[in-house]
Design a protein around this motif. Structure first.
Motif, PDB file in Angstrom:
ATOM      1  N   HIS A  93       0.840  -1.206   0.000  1.00  0.00           N
ATOM      2  CA  HIS A  93       0.000   0.000   0.000  1.00  0.00           C
ATOM      3  C   HIS A  93       0.876   1.258   0.000  1.00  0.00           C
ATOM      4  CE1 HIS A  93      -3.207  -2.685   2.120  1.00  0.00           C
ATOM      5  NE2 HIS A  93      -2.967  -3.053   0.878  1.00  0.00           N
ATOM      6  N   LEU A  94       1.958   1.195   0.783  1.00  0.00           N
ATOM      7  CA  LEU A  94       2.914   2.303   0.794  1.00  0.00           C
ATOM      8  C   LEU A  94       3.558   2.450  -0.590  1.00  0.00           C
ATOM      9  CD1 LEU A  94       4.707   4.454   2.102  1.00  0.00           C
ATOM     10  CD2 LEU A  94       6.124   2.604   3.037  1.00  0.00           C
ATOM     11  N   MET A  95       3.926   1.334  -1.212  1.00  0.00           N
ATOM     12  CA  MET A  95       4.560   1.405  -2.540  1.00  0.00           C
ATOM     13  C   MET A  95       3.610   2.030  -3.563  1.00  0.00           C
ATOM     14  SD  MET A  95       7.680   0.401  -2.204  1.00  0.00           S
ATOM     15  CE  MET A  95       8.154   0.462  -3.922  1.00  0.00           C
ATOM     16  N   SER A  96       2.323   1.732  -3.469  1.00  0.00           N
ATOM     17  CA  SER A  96       1.392   2.320  -4.442  1.00  0.00           C
ATOM     18  C   SER A  96       1.247   3.831  -4.207  1.00  0.00           C
ATOM     19  CB  SER A  96       0.035   1.606  -4.430  1.00  0.00           C
ATOM     20  OG  SER A  96      -0.674   1.920  -3.274  1.00  0.00           O
ATOM     21  N   ALA A  97       1.308   4.253  -2.939  1.00  0.00           N
ATOM     22  CA  ALA A  97       1.272   5.699  -2.645  1.00  0.00           C
ATOM     23  C   ALA A  97       2.512   6.384  -3.219  1.00  0.00           C
ATOM     24  CB  ALA A  97       1.185   5.934  -1.141  1.00  0.00           C
ATOM     25  N   LEU A  98       3.674   5.729  -3.091  1.00  0.00           N
ATOM     26  CA  LEU A  98       4.916   6.313  -3.621  1.00  0.00           C
ATOM     27  C   LEU A  98       4.848   6.403  -5.137  1.00  0.00           C
ATOM     28  CD1 LEU A  98       7.598   4.491  -1.412  1.00  0.00           C
ATOM     29  CD2 LEU A  98       6.524   6.714  -1.043  1.00  0.00           C
ATOM     30  N   TRP A  99       4.314   5.348  -5.759  1.00  0.00           N
ATOM     31  CA  TRP A  99       4.138   5.368  -7.229  1.00  0.00           C
ATOM     32  C   TRP A  99       3.269   6.557  -7.637  1.00  0.00           C
ATOM     33  CZ3 TRP A  99      -0.480   5.146  -9.876  1.00  0.00           C
ATOM     34  CH2 TRP A  99      -0.363   5.099 -11.288  1.00  0.00           C
ATOM     35  N   SER A 100       2.154   6.734  -6.911  1.00  0.00           N
ATOM     36  CA  SER A 100       1.172   7.742  -7.339  1.00  0.00           C
ATOM     37  C   SER A 100       1.724   9.158  -7.251  1.00  0.00           C
ATOM     38  CB  SER A 100      -0.116   7.630  -6.522  1.00  0.00           C
ATOM     39  OG  SER A 100       0.089   8.106  -5.210  1.00  0.00           O
ATOM     40  N   LEU A 101       2.645   9.383  -6.333  1.00  0.00           N
ATOM     41  CA  LEU A 101       3.213  10.724  -6.191  1.00  0.00           C
ATOM     42  C   LEU A 101       4.585  10.820  -6.856  1.00  0.00           C
ATOM     43  CD1 LEU A 101       2.061  11.369  -2.526  1.00  0.00           C
ATOM     44  CD2 LEU A 101       1.050  12.289  -4.609  1.00  0.00           C
ATOM     45  N   GLY A 102       4.965   9.748  -7.530  1.00  0.00           N
ATOM     46  CA  GLY A 102       6.213   9.767  -8.309  1.00  0.00           C
ATOM     47  C   GLY A 102       7.470   9.801  -7.456  1.00  0.00           C
ATOM     48  N   ILE A 103       7.400   9.254  -6.232  1.00  0.00           N
ATOM     49  CA  ILE A 103       8.580   9.275  -5.347  1.00  0.00           C
ATOM     50  C   ILE A 103       9.536   8.151  -5.746  1.00  0.00           C
ATOM     51  CG2 ILE A 103       9.408   9.098  -2.956  1.00  0.00           C
ATOM     52  CD1 ILE A 103       7.646  11.558  -3.409  1.00  0.00           C
ATOM     53  N   ASP A 104      10.769   8.529  -6.080  1.00  0.00           N
ATOM     54  CA  ASP A 104      11.777   7.567  -6.531  1.00  0.00           C
ATOM     55  C   ASP A 104      12.729   7.161  -5.416  1.00  0.00           C
ATOM     56  OD1 ASP A 104      11.530   7.727  -9.657  1.00  0.00           O
ATOM     57  OD2 ASP A 104      11.472   9.797  -8.942  1.00  0.00           O
ATOM     58  N   ASN A 105      13.005   8.098  -4.524  1.00  0.00           N
ATOM     59  CA  ASN A 105      14.082   7.894  -3.549  1.00  0.00           C
ATOM     60  C   ASN A 105      13.592   8.215  -2.142  1.00  0.00           C
ATOM     61  OD1 ASN A 105      16.117   7.485  -5.713  1.00  0.00           O
ATOM     62  ND2 ASN A 105      15.647   9.635  -6.161  1.00  0.00           N
ATOM     63  N   LEU A 106      13.732   7.216  -1.264  1.00  0.00           N
ATOM     64  CA  LEU A 106      13.227   7.409   0.094  1.00  0.00           C
ATOM     65  C   LEU A 106      13.902   6.401   1.015  1.00  0.00           C
ATOM     66  CD1 LEU A 106      10.950   9.352   1.049  1.00  0.00           C
ATOM     67  CD2 LEU A 106       9.380   7.411   0.936  1.00  0.00           C
ATOM     68  N   HIS A 107      14.226   6.838   2.221  1.00  0.00           N
ATOM     69  CA  HIS A 107      14.682   5.913   3.259  1.00  0.00           C
ATOM     70  C   HIS A 107      13.543   5.803   4.261  1.00  0.00           C
ATOM     71  CE1 HIS A 107      19.262   6.590   2.422  1.00  0.00           C
ATOM     72  NE2 HIS A 107      18.655   5.827   1.532  1.00  0.00           N
ATOM     73  N   ILE A 108      13.080   4.586   4.457  1.00  0.00           N
ATOM     74  CA  ILE A 108      11.879   4.374   5.271  1.00  0.00           C
ATOM     75  C   ILE A 108      12.256   3.565   6.510  1.00  0.00           C
ATOM     76  CG2 ILE A 108       9.558   3.404   5.307  1.00  0.00           C
ATOM     77  CD1 ILE A 108       9.711   3.519   2.149  1.00  0.00           C
TER      78      ILE A 108
END
Ligand SMILES: [Zn+2]
Length: 318
Positions: A93-108
């Motif tokens: 679910h988090l990955m789909s949110a990142l996809w939708s906002l175009g986030i490429d780089n993140l440390h979680i």
């Protein structure tokens, strides 16, 4: 359940030609769906070309688990990643949110082996990312453009990726139960015309209550409740407020597929089609794609956006 460390940021004016991260660290607290344990998640900005990386901040040495298709280690009920014996579960679910906002780089950073389930959808993660604000980076954003169809079948389920200038996703949900039978079982969305955030991100996980009882008897889904899922009884939906979308079930399946496919590492330009498929086949599809470089090419739009892709690039940046 949600605690933010940053204020809202509005009027994000970005396009999808450059890589993105977030402005500054932002956290939320929730529970893990399977363990029922409290977990804190903290999203941190990351340098260009570093990708999405989970960090188990509860373990000594803070081991990293990269969000890649090759690290998918389990697809029962949710998508789990493992690297060097360290696991982070429930990432889709988090990955789909990142996809939708175009986030490429993140440390979680996560303080447990599960990403918190929040309300069972991607919306709280979208909110969290928007609260930090999105930062455009200098490096060109990379896309995986599908050149030839890839199709996988397993029993009567099927998944495919087809060439398409933009990103389109269709799913057919098959389950003969008289509650499910009252709602749409097919959805087809073209994300050059449809906002994922508005039309899909709020779709929650769902399941039959009798399956939940069975799962909990073997210590699975211990954190599951009507606060983070749509519960289906023998005759009715058990949540007092009903559904968020008429086609919430099928849209959640699309949300899962988009999150699973984003583990391939880049935004896909193409069309996804799923029939009766789930996390396992989504992952198989992504693995097959990466193993067959003749079916795709990596592209970027650093200098000038191709006219054909422009309609796709603009709306999802909003
Ligand atoms: Zn899901």
């Amino acid at each position: 359940m949600l605690s933010l460390t940053n204020r809202d940021q509005t009027n994000i004016q970005l396009d999808m030609r450059r890589q993105r991260t977030i402005n500054s660290a932002v956290s939320a607290v929730g529970i893990g769906i399977h363990t029922g344990k409290k977990v804190r998640i903290t999203l941190n900005p990351a340098p260009a070309n570093s990708g999405i990386v989970f960090i188990r901040s509860d373990l000594s040495d803070r081991p990293q688990v990269r969000a890649t298709t090759s690290n998918v280690s389990n697809t029962m009920l949710a998508t789990s990643l493992s690297e060097d014996g360290v696991t982070v579960s429930c990432v889709e679910h988090l990955m789909s949110a990142l996809w939708s906002l175009g986030i490429d780089n993140l440390h979680i950073e996560v303080t447990s082996e599960e990403v918190p389930i929040m309300d069972g959808s991607a919306a709280p993660f979208v909110y969290l990312i928007k609260s930090s604000g999105i930062r455009e980076q200098k490096a060109a954003k990379q896309f995986v453009r599908i050149k030839k169809p890839i199709e996988l079948t397993s029993d009567d389920a099927c998944v495919a990726l087809l060439p398409y200038d933009g990103f389109k996703a269709s799913y057919t949900f098959v389950c003969d139960h008289h509650v499910y039978n009252r709602y749409p079982k097919h959805a087809s969305l073209d994300f050059s015309e449809t906002s994922f955030v508005k039309e899909v991100s709020r779709a929650r996980s769902f399941g039959l209550i009798r399956d939940l009882d069975q799962a909990q008897s073997v210590n699975k889904c211990l954190g599951s409740s009507l606060e983070n899922a749509v519960g289906i009884g023998d005759f009715n939906i058990l949540n007092a407020d009903g559904l968020r979308y008429e086609d919430e079930f099928v849209k959640h399946k699309l949300l899962d597929a988009i999150g699973d496919l984003y583990l391939a590492g880049n935004t896909i330009l193409g069309e996804f089609v799923g029939y009766k498929s789930g996390h396992c086949m989504n992952n198989e599809l992504a693995r097959t794609l990466l193993a067959r470089p003749d079916t795709w090419e990596r592209v970027s739009f650093d200098d000038e956006a191709r006219e054909v892709v422009k309609p796709f690039l603009q709306p999802i940046a909003a």
